[in-house]
Design an enzyme around this catalytic site. Structure first.
Site, PDB file in Angstrom:
ATOM      1  N   TYR A 127      -9.745   3.585 -13.022  1.00 19.66           N
ATOM      2  CA  TYR A 127      -8.728   2.816 -13.485  1.00 19.66           C
ATOM      3  C   TYR A 127      -9.348   1.888 -14.589  1.00 19.66           C
ATOM      4  CZ  TYR A 127      -5.139  -0.846 -13.244  1.00 19.66           C
ATOM      5  OH  TYR A 127      -4.516  -1.881 -13.607  1.00 19.66           O
TER       6      TYR A 127
ATOM      7  N   SER B 135      -5.699  -4.796 -18.091  1.00 19.19           N
ATOM      8  CA  SER B 135      -6.042  -5.538 -16.749  1.00 19.19           C
ATOM      9  C   SER B 135      -7.152  -6.336 -16.677  1.00 19.19           C
ATOM     10  CB  SER B 135      -6.348  -4.220 -15.516  1.00 19.19           C
ATOM     11  OG  SER B 135      -7.020  -4.837 -14.446  1.00 19.19           O
TER      12      SER B 135
END
Length: 248
Positions: free
Chosen positions: A140, A127
């Site tokens: 995350y 990400s």
């Protein structure tokens, strides 16, 4: 024809990447925890298999059914957002178990066959939040940043065996179910002291008209990572991810 195994194909990046490679003549092993014919029907080029990256028996079964693969794309993952104070250790373990350890387990499963053949490509989808820290995404981000660093290290040890390791870093992708899935995991809500911050973050996401990442951007980036031997180790996918990778 070359064969690629992709995890997390029930929707979003994995689904589009499976279609992308099948359309270009690859044999695709598309995996998901609970295969659904409506999500991705099997075809001459696409074979759908059940696979839970947190379950060793599930991984072994899928690898045995898939047979030798030329490329592996680790796309399966869990989206999650909450203030750190509102995140239980059990939830943090679940996120890391899937996003980080699941990637490691899948690589361990395919490496023997790739090493014996002296060829193979592994692409780990992480990400762009690892470029630009954002609130409410700390756990995350940690799970994805770990994969970035892990990939850089293991790439060096696998290079002598003819195995390439690449990382694709998507930006914000409204087309996917990431946001909805992340919010649905908030069983106990946010800690009250953070409510103002939460409102600001959600309002910013809903009002932001800036560049975003499409599922096709990610499929194209994975295609580059797999087929271009000269591709960079880290490939940002989407205009916003590219901007963040340049410090914008």
């Amino acid at each position: 024809m070359p064969t690629i195994l992709i995890t997390g194909c029930s929707s979003g990046f994995g689904l589009e990447t499976a279609r992308h490679f099948a359309e270009r003549g690859w044999d695709v092993i598309a995996t998901m925890r609970s295969p659904r014919e409506d999500a991705l029907p099997s075809s001459d080029r696409i074979r759908v298999l059940p696979l839970d990256v947190t379950d060793a028996a599930s991984i072994a079964s899928a690898i045995a059914q898939a047979g030798p693969v030329d490329a592996l794309v680790n796309n399966a993952g869990i989206g999650f957002l909450n203030a750190l104070e509102g995140t239980s250790i059990e939830t943090a373990r679940e996120i890391i178990e899937t996003n980080t350890l699941g990637t490691i387990a899948m690589m361990q499963a395919v490496l023997p066959q790739m090493r014996e053949r002296g060829a193979g490509v592994i692409v780990n989808v992480t990400s762009s939040v690892t470029y630009k820290p954002l609130p409410l995404l700390s756990v995350y981000t940690a799970s994805k940043a770990a994969v970035n660093a892990f990939s850089d290290s293991v790439a060096i040890e696998l290079e002598p065996f003819g195995i390439r390791v690449r990382v694709v870093l998507p930006g914000r992708a409204p087309q996917t179910s990431f946001g909805d899935n992340a919010r649905s995991r908030l069983t106990s809500g946010f800690p009250e002291p953070y409510s103002e911050l939460v409102q600001q973050v959600f309002a910013g996401w809903e009002q932001d008209a800036g560049p975003v990442t499409s599922v096709n951007d990610v499929a194209e980036a994975v295609w580059q990572a797999v087929t271009d031997q000269g591709s960079p180790t880290h490939i940002p996918a989407g205009a916003d991810a590219i901007a963040w990778s340049n410090g914008s």
